[in-house]
Design an enzyme around this catalytic site. Structure first.
Site, PDB file in Angstrom:
ATOM      1  N   TYR A  59       0.855  -1.186   0.000  1.00  0.00           N
ATOM      2  CA  TYR A  59       0.000   0.000   0.000  1.00  0.00           C
ATOM      3  C   TYR A  59       0.890   1.234   0.000  1.00  0.00           C
ATOM      4  O   TYR A  59       1.545   1.557   0.978  1.00  0.00           O
ATOM      5  CB  TYR A  59      -0.925   0.016   1.213  1.00  0.00           C
ATOM      6  CG  TYR A  59      -1.891  -1.143   1.298  1.00  0.00           C
ATOM      7  CD1 TYR A  59      -2.204  -1.920   0.185  1.00  0.00           C
ATOM      8  CD2 TYR A  59      -2.507  -1.470   2.509  1.00  0.00           C
ATOM      9  CE1 TYR A  59      -3.072  -2.981   0.272  1.00  0.00           C
ATOM     10  CE2 TYR A  59      -3.387  -2.528   2.607  1.00  0.00           C
ATOM     11  CZ  TYR A  59      -3.664  -3.287   1.487  1.00  0.00           C
ATOM     12  OH  TYR A  59      -4.538  -4.344   1.590  1.00  0.00           O
ATOM     13  N   LEU A 220     -18.247  -4.242   2.431  1.00  0.00           N
ATOM     14  CA  LEU A 220     -19.272  -3.341   1.892  1.00  0.00           C
ATOM     15  C   LEU A 220     -19.201  -3.277   0.369  1.00  0.00           C
ATOM     16  O   LEU A 220     -19.642  -2.308  -0.250  1.00  0.00           O
ATOM     17  CB  LEU A 220     -19.128  -1.944   2.498  1.00  0.00           C
ATOM     18  CG  LEU A 220     -19.361  -1.893   4.016  1.00  0.00           C
ATOM     19  CD1 LEU A 220     -19.105  -0.502   4.556  1.00  0.00           C
ATOM     20  CD2 LEU A 220     -20.763  -2.359   4.365  1.00  0.00           C
ATOM     21  N   PHE A 224     -20.077  -0.199  -2.816  1.00  0.00           N
ATOM     22  CA  PHE A 224     -21.372  -0.323  -3.472  1.00  0.00           C
ATOM     23  C   PHE A 224     -22.507  -0.491  -2.462  1.00  0.00           C
ATOM     24  O   PHE A 224     -23.594   0.081  -2.624  1.00  0.00           O
ATOM     25  CB  PHE A 224     -21.366  -1.513  -4.432  1.00  0.00           C
ATOM     26  CG  PHE A 224     -22.718  -1.844  -4.993  1.00  0.00           C
ATOM     27  CD1 PHE A 224     -23.270  -1.090  -6.016  1.00  0.00           C
ATOM     28  CD2 PHE A 224     -23.455  -2.909  -4.485  1.00  0.00           C
ATOM     29  CE1 PHE A 224     -24.531  -1.386  -6.527  1.00  0.00           C
ATOM     30  CE2 PHE A 224     -24.716  -3.212  -4.986  1.00  0.00           C
ATOM     31  CZ  PHE A 224     -25.251  -2.447  -6.005  1.00  0.00           C
TER      32      PHE A 224
END
Length: 355
Positions: A59, A220, A224
């Protein structure tokens, strides 16, 4: 004074690890959002009892771990269940999946330095290296010439106290079995939400048979199940979700009906659609820790509120009827390099050529 923790603790896996029953996915922190805001969010999460913090060396790359390392200063580290990952390399403009022993060692040492810690609570193999048997990564390196066995890097890191517990991410059921046979696997991280349920066929049952905890990322549905089809219109042009088949206009038009039905049920239950969808994951078992990600404190508070949403077996069945595997249109991943490594197999140990 910090608020009293409101998130309960849970046992993750069967090796002794305890974490908050809801975690925080930290992917994206430090990318266009002020560092001070993200540190404040992390401190707020920990004060609320969301202590399972999930990051990865890729990341950024690396910047995410550095930011979290700053947030862990001042006595915060002792309150946190820290998870990071290795296995995806990006250098000289090239992506590569690696899990050979030398790379594992270098990746772990790098993460420890960036995070500013001497031990990682849960260390995941982020993606499966389809060139390296999982047994080599986790436990042993064989020399078939002299028949000597040397301990592999993951086990060495555990023995050295640099890693407490070992996890896998996006691994096939057979790879999970093979890894667990040579070293206890504490958790498997996988994509699981109302509209990503393929893992229920064999991966979830395998984890439960072996006593392995389940960490659900994107619970989740990559946003969306929070905002529905309109979310696509607000995404920046370089957001990876715009390339996913599930988010393409022809599929999103059909998938929008799923969100509408979830929203209608949420109104009846007195919660938001995202809280209902997250509550569904929580109700899938006491061995499941979802790690929704957010960069906003109000969204984190809303996610924590999902723990108070109670669902009956009939509620669960109704929700699942809205988002059957046949009803959801489009794959959860696209065909790019990283996303082809999902639920992956590693080669058999007999194929390994000792060096």
């Amino acid at each position: 004074m910090a608020a009293a923790p409101v998130v309960p603790r849970m046992k993750l896996g069967s090796q002794g690890l305890e974490v908050s029953a809801q975690g925080l996915g930290c992917m994206g922190y430090g990318e266009g959002t002020p560092e001070a805001d993200m540190v404040a969010l992390l401190h707020h999460a920990v004060a609320a009892g969301v202590t399972m913090l999930d990051t990865s060396d890729i990341y950024g790359p690396h910047t995410n771990e550095i930011l979290i390392g700053k947030a862990l200063q001042g006595g915060v580290r002792e309150k946190v269940d820290l998870a990071t990952k290795f296995g995806i390399s990006f250098a000289d403009g090239k992506w590569e999946i690696r899990a050979d022993p030398a790379y594992v060692r270098a990746a772990c040492e790098g993460s420890l330095a960036r995070l500013g810690v001497d031990c990682i609570d849960l260390y995941y193999q982020h993606r499966m290296d389809t060139n390296t048997p999982v047994e080599i990564t986790i436990l042993t390196r064989f020399s078939f010439l002299d028949r000597r066995r040397q301990m592999g890097e993951i086990k060495k890191l555990v023995e050295e106290g640099k890693v407490k517990y070992v996890g896998l991410s996006e691994a096939s059921a057979s790879t999970i079995r093979r890894a667990h046979a040579v070293h206890p696997i504490t958790a498997v991280q996988l994509e699981w939400s109302l509209w990503s349920r393929n893992v229920e066929e064999d991966i979830i049952p395998t984890c439960r048979e072996l006593g392995i905890g389940i960490v659900a990322y994107s619970p989740l549905g990559k946003g969306f199940l929070s905002r529905g089809a309109k979310m696509v219109d607000t995404l920046p042009d370089d957001d990876f979700r715009k390339s996913l088949p599930r988010f393409q206009p022809e599929n999103m038009e059909k998938n929008a009906a799923i969100f509408e039905r979830v929203s209608e049920m949420a109104a009846r239950k007195g919660c938001t659609a995202s809280q209902l969808a997250l509550a569904w994951v929580h109700h899938k078992g006491s061995d499941v820790c979802p790690i929704p990600g957010t960069t906003k404190i109000q969204n984190l508070n809303q996610n924590v509120g999902a723990l108070s949403v109670k669902l009956t077996p009939d509620d669960m069945a109704e929700l699942e009827s809205y988002a059957t595997m046949d009803a959801v249109q489009g794959d959860r991943c696209n065909s790019n390099f990283l996303n082809t490594w999902k639920d992956s197999e590693t080669p058999p140990l007999s194929s390994w050529k000792a060096t």
